[in-house]
Design an enzyme around this catalytic site. Structure first.
Site, PDB file in Angstrom:
ATOM      1  N   VAL A   1       0.858  -1.208   0.000  1.00  0.00           N
ATOM      2  CA  VAL A   1       0.000   0.000   0.000  1.00  0.00           C
ATOM      3  C   VAL A   1       0.885   1.247   0.000  1.00  0.00           C
ATOM      4  CG1 VAL A   1      -2.075  -0.979   1.096  1.00  0.00           C
ATOM      5  CG2 VAL A   1      -0.270  -0.023   2.522  1.00  0.00           C
TER       6      VAL A   1
ATOM      7  N   ARG B   1       3.896   2.497  -2.680  1.00  0.00           N
ATOM      8  CA  ARG B   1       3.916   2.998  -4.051  1.00  0.00           C
ATOM      9  C   ARG B   1       4.280   1.844  -4.976  1.00  0.00           C
ATOM     10  NH1 ARG B   1       1.267   6.360  -2.605  1.00  0.00           N
ATOM     11  NH2 ARG B   1       1.431   8.632  -2.752  1.00  0.00           N
TER      12      ARG B   1
ATOM     13  N   GLU C   1      -0.603   4.310 -12.843  1.00  0.00           N
ATOM     14  CA  GLU C   1      -1.993   4.255 -12.366  1.00  0.00           C
ATOM     15  C   GLU C   1      -2.896   5.062 -13.279  1.00  0.00           C
ATOM     16  OE1 GLU C   1      -2.064   5.330  -8.207  1.00  0.00           O
ATOM     17  OE2 GLU C   1      -0.877   3.589  -7.644  1.00  0.00           O
TER      18      GLU C   1
ATOM     19  N   HIS D   1      -5.817   2.012  -5.544  1.00  0.00           N
ATOM     20  CA  HIS D   1      -5.201   3.053  -4.697  1.00  0.00           C
ATOM     21  C   HIS D   1      -6.223   3.615  -3.693  1.00  0.00           C
ATOM     22  CE1 HIS D   1      -1.734   6.178  -4.627  1.00  0.00           C
ATOM     23  NE2 HIS D   1      -2.261   6.047  -3.426  1.00  0.00           N
TER      24      HIS D   1
HETATM   25  N1  LIG Z   1      -2.028   3.558  -0.568  1.00  0.00           N
HETATM   26  C1  LIG Z   1      -2.321   4.710  -0.052  1.00  0.00           C
HETATM   27  O1  LIG Z   1      -3.352   5.293  -0.297  1.00  0.00           O
HETATM   28  C2  LIG Z   1      -1.344   5.349   0.893  1.00  0.00           C
HETATM   29  C3  LIG Z   1      -1.798   6.111   1.978  1.00  0.00           C
HETATM   30  C4  LIG Z   1      -0.855   6.702   2.826  1.00  0.00           C
HETATM   31  C5  LIG Z   1       0.492   6.535   2.577  1.00  0.00           C
HETATM   32  N2  LIG Z   1       0.885   5.827   1.488  1.00  0.00           N
HETATM   33  C6  LIG Z   1       2.292   5.612   1.205  1.00  0.00           C
HETATM   34  O2  LIG Z   1       2.829   4.853   2.260  1.00  0.00           O
HETATM   35  C7  LIG Z   1       4.197   5.144   2.402  1.00  0.00           C
HETATM   36  C8  LIG Z   1       4.513   5.402   3.860  1.00  0.00           C
HETATM   37  O3  LIG Z   1       3.812   6.527   4.334  1.00  0.00           O
HETATM   38  P1  LIG Z   1       4.116   7.067   5.809  1.00  0.00           P
HETATM   39  O4  LIG Z   1       3.118   8.114   6.090  1.00  0.00           O
HETATM   40  O5  LIG Z   1       4.248   5.942   6.743  1.00  0.00           O
HETATM   41  O6  LIG Z   1       5.540   7.730   5.568  1.00  0.00           O
HETATM   42  P2  LIG Z   1       6.690   7.905   6.633  1.00  0.00           P
HETATM   43  O7  LIG Z   1       7.594   8.904   6.067  1.00  0.00           O
HETATM   44  O8  LIG Z   1       6.118   8.140   7.986  1.00  0.00           O
HETATM   45  O9  LIG Z   1       7.425   6.496   6.657  1.00  0.00           O
HETATM   46  C9  LIG Z   1       8.247   6.030   5.631  1.00  0.00           C
HETATM   47  C10 LIG Z   1       9.348   5.216   6.269  1.00  0.00           C
HETATM   48  O10 LIG Z   1      10.088   4.577   5.223  1.00  0.00           O
HETATM   49  C11 LIG Z   1      11.412   4.530   5.674  1.00  0.00           C
HETATM   50  N3  LIG Z   1      12.340   4.252   4.583  1.00  0.00           N
HETATM   51  C12 LIG Z   1      12.908   5.136   3.728  1.00  0.00           C
HETATM   52  N4  LIG Z   1      13.746   4.478   2.898  1.00  0.00           N
HETATM   53  C13 LIG Z   1      13.691   3.172   3.241  1.00  0.00           C
HETATM   54  C14 LIG Z   1      14.329   2.017   2.751  1.00  0.00           C
HETATM   55  N5  LIG Z   1      15.201   2.070   1.749  1.00  0.00           N
HETATM   56  N6  LIG Z   1      14.041   0.841   3.339  1.00  0.00           N
HETATM   57  C15 LIG Z   1      13.162   0.766   4.361  1.00  0.00           C
HETATM   58  N7  LIG Z   1      12.536   1.839   4.876  1.00  0.00           N
HETATM   59  C16 LIG Z   1      12.794   3.024   4.311  1.00  0.00           C
HETATM   60  C17 LIG Z   1      11.640   5.861   6.335  1.00  0.00           C
HETATM   61  O11 LIG Z   1      12.730   5.804   7.222  1.00  0.00           O
HETATM   62  C18 LIG Z   1      10.331   6.041   7.078  1.00  0.00           C
HETATM   63  O12 LIG Z   1      10.414   5.573   8.405  1.00  0.00           O
HETATM   64  C19 LIG Z   1       4.476   6.302   1.452  1.00  0.00           C
HETATM   65  O13 LIG Z   1       4.971   5.776   0.237  1.00  0.00           O
HETATM   66  C20 LIG Z   1       3.117   6.870   1.211  1.00  0.00           C
HETATM   67  O14 LIG Z   1       3.068   7.560   0.000  1.00  0.00           O
HETATM   68  C21 LIG Z   1       0.007   5.227   0.650  1.00  0.00           C
HETATM   69  O1  LIG Z   2       0.415   9.147  -0.322  1.00  0.00           O
HETATM   70  C1  LIG Z   2      -0.744   9.148   0.060  1.00  0.00           C
HETATM   71  O2  LIG Z   2      -1.188   9.916   0.915  1.00  0.00           O
HETATM   72  C2  LIG Z   2      -1.654   8.120  -0.476  1.00  0.00           C
HETATM   73  O3  LIG Z   2      -1.095   7.404  -1.501  1.00  0.00           O
HETATM   74  C3  LIG Z   2      -2.998   8.630  -0.799  1.00  0.00           C
HETATM   75  O4  LIG Z   2      -3.061   9.131  -2.095  1.00  0.00           O
HETATM   76  P1  LIG Z   2      -4.434   9.763  -2.617  1.00  0.00           P
HETATM   77  O5  LIG Z   2      -4.594  11.047  -1.910  1.00  0.00           O
HETATM   78  O6  LIG Z   2      -4.262   9.928  -4.065  1.00  0.00           O
HETATM   79  O7  LIG Z   2      -5.507   8.795  -2.239  1.00  0.00           O
END
Ligand SMILES: NC(=O)c1ccc[n+]([C@@H]2O[C@H](COP(=O)([O-])OP(=O)(O)OC[C@H]3O[C@@H](n4cnc5c(N)ncnc54)[C@H](O)[C@@H]3O)[C@@H](O)[C@H]2O)c1
Ligand SMILES: O=C(O)[C@H](O)COP(=O)(O)O
Length: 596
Positions: free
Chosen positions: A282, A284, A313, A332
């Site tokens: 979840v 990227r 996407e 997503h």
């Molecule tokens: N699918 C969705 O809708 C959705 C929603 C929210 C967040 N996200 C994605 O989830 C991911 C995490 O979000 P978050 O809010 O926890 O971010 P965050 O910045 O709090 O956490 C990311 C973590 O990844 C770690 N990291 C960086 N490089 C790394 C590596 N090479 N190996 C292992 N760990 C590493 C960082 O140290 C950090 O602790 C992001 O890619 C964000 O875009 C997706």
């Molecule tokens: O990085 C994020 O916050 C999530 O991937 C959510 O993306 P969205 O706002 O396009 O749903």
């Protein structure tokens, strides 16, 4: 904080006084100059000067109502969803701020097309991989995100995908809807007792870990930047990447997409995994080499995958990965709960409005972090820094030749206790803006200096005494240039100006080798003359006759009856004729008018 509350977290409105020491600075932002003589003066550090009375915010993807309401209180809001890249570029020149989610590419063309009007990009979510940060920085545009409001939603979606995958929920659902009843085919695997590896132990990763532990899983994590004690506090051990790959029954991905994490799971890393591992993504799409994942699924190394995100996407309909029997997919949806979207909308609207108002941005992505209390303390020095830069460059003959600037900070504070990034940015602003059409702010100062081949060397002088004030004085020297006011050249051959803050007000205290003392407001006339009685009166009466109000006057001299430099603060700009009259006073040897 309870996990249930986290998804609806609201970012408080940020004021200087409410920011913690870890608050990223500002970008932007206006800082009030505490000058008794000019109490209403607002001093713009970064991005948001010259805004129209009601700014325009373009909302390019669906945003929660509460966020839109907040925006509408302050700005004209243009909600235009599903714009083509061309349409976005056309609209953007009429907008001061842009709000997007992950579906809009905010690339270089967008910044170029904005013709400098775009001041803030708000990403209503966490991932900023769809925003060209270098282009934003180059164009002095602040980027803010909403990093907290969708954390729980994303973690819950990760857990939902893991459980659904382990029990073949999506496949069984499709099968039954196709008229089948396949109880033997969809025997799943249990979660309890299995090892879950969390890759990326940040906000989402740690919430996933917490929940997985509640399901009886053994949770370990790999994150090169996470603190071991934070992991230990929730019963998670941080392990090496190799160990993580070799021990996982399930791998859940939670790192950002960066050049370092791009295709982090690939043929080589799949080969190191236990046969039958299950992958949840979840984060990227780009962190997995999707073709390698198909090969790993076909060979049975990966038993199943559950994916919410994709390299492109939406992915193509006939993608082998999407169509794979052992793959469960969602479009997503990680952040897509009502609660998270409401929270994200409020979080981003507050950040964007705050930035446009000139307040501090706690979620600035491309501005340096300067703690709020440091900013408060540095306010008058920030003003001093810009004015010294501006004076120094105006003293040079032909500003474009300025290539090498030395800044000296004299302070009783140890270097670690004095953050000079903001001051450097303001000196750069002062040096560049008077001689170009570039708008310099905290976001783009270093970049702009580099682009122009302007080298800034900083030096600190540690003074004895009480470190009560952050700085005793700032000195700006420009090397290898001629000056239109020869007295500004110091004994060592550089243009030199020095200033200090007195009672909260910035003062010019040295020009070349001459001590002066003039408050830095309005504009300044510098005049070198032979020190003799009556000079102040003569210059003062010329200015008085021409109705130019003098705010400050000071004379610095080498020795009595030798050369002296008079610094005169004036509220109005004298005409050329007035300056000529002063120049014609017999004892006056040279003079220059400098705008502040
Ligand atoms: N699918 C969705 O809708 C959705 C929603 C929210 C967040 N996200 C994605 O989830 C991911 C995490 O979000 P978050 O809010 O926890 O971010 P965050 O910045 O709090 O956490 C990311 C973590 O990844 C770690 N990291 C960086 N490089 C790394 C590596 N090479 N190996 C292992 N760990 C590493 C960082 O140290 C950090 O602790 C992001 O890619 C964000 O875009 C997706
Ligand atoms: O990085 C994020 O916050 C999530 O991937 C959510 O993306 P969205 O706002 O396009 O749903």
């Amino acid at each position: 904080m309870s996990t249930s509350a986290a998804s609806t977290l609201r970012t408080p409105s940020l004021k200087l006084s409410s920011l913690s020491s870890r608050t990223p600075l500002p970008s932007a932002f206006s800082v009030s100059f505490n000058d008794k003589r000019a109490p209403s003066r607002r001093y713009v550090i970064v991005a948001c000067s010259g805004l129209p009375s009601k700014p325009t915010v373009l909302v390019a993807e669906k945003l929660g109502e509460a966020g839109l309401d907040l925006l509408k209180e302050f700005a004209n809001v243009d909600c235009a969803y599903n714009l083509s890249p061309e349409e976005l570029c056309t609209k953007i020149s009429l907008c001061d701020a842009l709000i997007v989610r992950s579906g809009t590419k905010v690339n270089r063309e967008v910044f170029e097309s904005s013709s400098g009007r775009l001041k803030v990009v708000g990403r209503a979510g966490v991932g900023i991989d769809n925003v060209d940060l270098s282009a934003a920085t180059e164009f002095g545009c602040l980027v803010v995100n909403a990093p907290t409001a969708n954390t729980v939603a994303a973690a819950e979606h990760g857990i939902a995908l893991m459980a659904a995958m382990a029990r073949n929920v999506a496949q069984a659902d499709a099968s039954i809807k196709a008229g089948k009843w396949q109880r033997n085919k969809y025997v799943g695997v249990s979660l309890v007792g299995k090892t879950l590896v969390v890759l990326g132990f940040g906000k989402v990763g740690s919430e996933v870990a917490r929940r997985a532990k509640g399901l009886g899983m053994h949770v370990i994590a790999h994150d090169p930047y996470a603190a071991a004690d934070r992991a230990r506090a929730i019963g998670v051990e941080l392990v090496s990447f190799e160990e993580a790959l070799a021990t996982a029954d399930f791998i859940s991905l939670h790192m950002p997409l960066t050049p370092a994490t791009s295709k982090m799971l690939n043929d080589e890393t799949f080969a190191k995994m236990k046969k039958g591992v299950r992958i949840i993504n979840v984060a990227r799409g780009g962190v997995i080499d999707e073709e390698a994942l198909v090969r790993a699924l076909d060979s049975g190394i990966v038993a199943q995958a559950a994916l919410d995100v994709f390299t492109v996407e939406p992915p193509s309909k006939d993608s082998k990965l999407i169509q794979h029997e052992n793959v469960t997919v969602t479009p997503h949806l990680g952040a897509s709960t009502k609660e998270a979207q409401e929270g994200v909308a409020i979080e981003i609207a507050e950040a964007v409005v705050g930035a446009l108002k000139g307040e501090l941005a706690a979620t600035a992505v491309n501005a340096p972090m300067v703690p709020a209390e440091v900013l408060t303390e540095l306010k008058p020095y920030v003003v001093l820094a810009e004015k010294l830069g501006s004076l120094a460059v105006q003293l040079a003959t032909g500003g474009s030749g300025v290539k090498s600037v030395k800044v000296t900070y004299a302070s009783s504070r140890a270097p670690d206790d004095l953050d000079t990034r903001l001051l450097r940015a303001m000196i750069i602003k002062g040096l560049i803006e008077p001689i170009s059409s570039v708008f310099v702010n905290l976001v783009n100062a270093d970049y702009t200096a580099k682009q122009r081949g302007l080298r800034i060397a900083e030096e600190r002088i540690l003074l004895d005494g009480s470190p009560e004030n952050p700085l005793e004085c700032i000195q700006v020297q420009i090397a290898n240039v001629e000056s239109k006011f020869a007295s500004a050249i110091s004994d060592s051959g550089e243009i030199k100006v020095e200033g200090r803050v007195k009672d909260g007000v910035p003062h010019l205290t040295k020009v070349g080798s001459f001590e002066v003392d003039v408050s830095l407001e309005g504009s300044i006339i510098l005049c070198r003359q032979v020190d003799q009685p009556g000079m102040i009166g003569k210059v003062g009466s010329v200015l008085g006759e021409e109705n130019v109000n003098v705010s400050f006057m000071s004379v610095g001299r080498i020795a009595p009856r030798k050369q002296a430099v008079m610094a005169i603060g004036v509220d109005e700009q004298p005409t050329k004729e007035t300056l000529k009259k002063i120049g014609n006073i017999p004892a006056v040897e040279e003079l220059v008018f400098l705008k502040l």
